[in-house]
Design a protein around this motif. Structure first.
Motif: not given
Length: 576
Positions: A309-310, A312-316, A411, A443, A522
């Motif tokens: 899940r993490e 797949e985030r676009p940034n962080g 990311l 993240n 997280t």
């Protein structure tokens, strides 16, 4: 004084001015020096030829011999100067070396190495200092020679022979006793590859030379070598990795590549001086993508769901933490493989590049050229990347740039050295990262260790009642603290663990391969509030993550032990 005249006739006349004595011109001096140099070179050649005839060694004068670029490329210029040896002739079938000391064992060893590399036969000729100097000068005039290959070929037939004859440490020792120095190198590397060794240690001791393999993170004595074979083996390794052969009192680092049909193997070489001789470690980095998935690493269940899940985030920032040898880089590569899709720009900054992956830009740190993580990261961000992987965050400058990258739409993947996931927070803050910047940038953090997989062929099933009391109590204590969701899955099931026995399949070790034991937390609101409020001790962060349902590494390990993937003893060995 007949015939000579009067001595007074030689005196200058008082009435006639004396003529000036002739002065040698610069051109005359140059001709004289050149003539003397030519005479000296001829004398050197005659003396070299005489000594060669006396020793029964063939002789050659290289003053005007045509030497090709391919011949020069066989020996690095530094090695040529150190050993007083050059390659002056090469064809697909023949190799010819010229040496100041043709009987030098190191020169003979180098010839064998070049013969192996080219699959050709060779010979050594005696040459003079003048011939050597003339060939050394050719290196500077041929820039193509600077790109000297460090690749060697071990044929499929040679590997097959090792696989057939070497099945365990005892057969390795037997095979080494029958081989020449050249073959010893092939046998040691071939056996290490077959047994899936990550490192080969060659260590000189008082009474023996030990060859040790690191298998699944644990060092094992594999064989011993005679001292004379060890000396030649060290020289051959140095030649392959372009290290200075005559330097034995300082550490050196080098590399070479084994070219196999299925894949390449990068070999990183490290030498250090010890009391009884040089200690050499060869790290074997297989350039294959097998095992580079999260499932293969053993990341599963809740930890796998959270991590997927993490990423797949676009940034962080996604940080993997653990001590040296805990599989951090491998986990990052597995994540990169998931993210490596068309339309995504991925750039990595590594020290060193361990696995080559198509479709991404991989950059290697060069400390000698002041290309550091911080400087490299600044440059990478000007490459318009979507995803950035930094091998390690070591200092405030790198950490600050990484945080800023995560906050500005990138990311960022990296590693840090701490004992567990919660320890990454105080580590970042101790570097000087500002809490109000860290919390929105981070993240998740993955803390991990690598535990050995119990061999599925010889593992022995046991109930908790059948194991010793101390081990049983430790396992029960871990199980009693499981989150409710995990405890419900175990309700009503018999608690069974496995013991390592040992069989030929696992080299009688009881374990074969490794599996990741991990924890993932997280950046939830409670942890963010604690950090910005000044409560950021490792203990407080861990408690908040546990309340949110995080499985600790020891809990993840024991659950995997119950599933027959490893043993409780192994879990406690690597974690506690």
């Amino acid at each position: 004084m007949s015939g000579f005249g009067n001595i007074n006739d030689l005196r200058p006349s008082s009435q006639t001015p004396s003529a000036p004595l002739p002065v040698a011109s610069a051109d005359m001096e140059e001709k004289f020096t050149s003539k003397m140099g030519e005479i000296k070179r001829k004398e050197l050649e005659l003396e070299t030829r005489r000594q060669a005839d006396e020793s029964g060694t063939p002789y050659i004068n290289l003053e005007r011999f045509p030497i090709s670029q391919e011949a020069l490329k066989q020996i690095p210029v530094e090695t040529a100067k150190e050993l007083g040896t050059v390659c002056f002739f090469v064809t697909p079938d023949e190799i010819r070396l010229g040496a100041l000391n043709p009987k030098d064992g190191l020169v003979e060893q180098m010839l064998r190495e070049i013969e192996d590399r080219n699959h050709a036969s060779g010979a050594i000729y005696a040459i003079s200092e003048a011939s050597l100097e003339r060939v050394i000068e050719l290196y500077a005039s041929l820039p193509v020679v600077k790109a000297i290959s460090k690749d060697i070929n071990i044929t499929e037939e040679e590997i097959a022979a090792v696989e057939t004859n070497v099945n365990d440490f005892a057969s390795l020792q037997a095979a080494l006793k029958k081989r020449t120095t050249t073959d010893v190198m092939t046998v040691v590397l071939g056996a290490a590859l077959k047994l899936d060794s990550s490192d080969v240690h060659i260590e000189a001791e008082a009474e023996r030379v030990a060859v040790r393999f690191r298998l699944d993170g644990v060092l094992h004595d594999a064989a011993t070598l005679p001292k004379d074979v060890y000396k030649h083996l060290v020289s051959r390794i140095k030649l392959l990795s372009a290290l200075k052969i005559n330097i034995t009192d300082k550490p050196q680092d080098g590399r070479f590549t084994i070219k196999l049909k299925q894949y390449d193997v990068d070999v990183r070489v490290s030498t250090i001086p010890t009391v009884y001789g040089e200690s050499i470690v060869l790290r074997l980095l297989r350039q294959t993508q097998e095992g580079l998935t999260l499932d293969d690493l053993g990341i599963r269940g809740q930890a796998l769901a959270v991590l997927k899940r993490e990423i797949e985030r676009p940034n962080g920032m996604i940080i993997v933490t653990g001590p040296t040898g805990s599989g951090k880089s491998t986990t990052l590569y597995a994540i990169i493989k998931i993210l490596n899709k068309p339309g995504v720009k991925i750039v990595t900054l590594e020290d060193p590049v361990e696995y080559r992956i198509g479709g991404i830009s991989q950059s290697q740190i060069e400390h000698s050229k002041e290309y550091t993580f911080a400087k490299g990261l600044r440059s990478i961000l000007r490459q318009d990347p979507d995803i950035v992987m930094v091998g390690e965050i070591r200092d405030l400058e790198t950490a600050d740039i990484a945080v800023q990258a995560a906050l500005t739409g990138h990311l960022l993947l990296s590693t840090i050295h701490t004992n567990n996931a919660a320890g990454s927070i105080p580590r970042f803050l101790s570097m000087g990262v500002k809490p109000f910047l860290l919390t929105p940038a981070l993240n998740c953090v993955v803390g991990q260790r690598l535990a050995r997989r119990v061999c599925p062929r010889c593992r022995q099933e046991k109930t908790l009642a059948e194991v010793g009391q101390p081990l049983r109590e430790r396992v029960e204590a871990v199980l009693s603290g499981l989150p409710a969701a995990e405890a419900e899955k175990l309700a009503g099931k018999p608690t069974v663990v496995y013991a390592a026995a040992g069989c030929p399949e696992c080299n009688n070790l009881g374990y074969k391969g490794r599996i990741s034991i991990c924890e993932v937390f997280t950046m939830i609101r409670e942890i963010e509030a604690a950090i910005t409020g000044g409560q950021y001790s490792e203990y407080e962060i861990a408690n908040l993550a546990r309340e949110a349902g995080m499985l600790t590494m020891v809990e993840d390990g024991i659950l995997k032990a119950l599933d027959g993937l490893t043993t409780p003893e192994e879990v406690f060995r690597v974690i506690e």
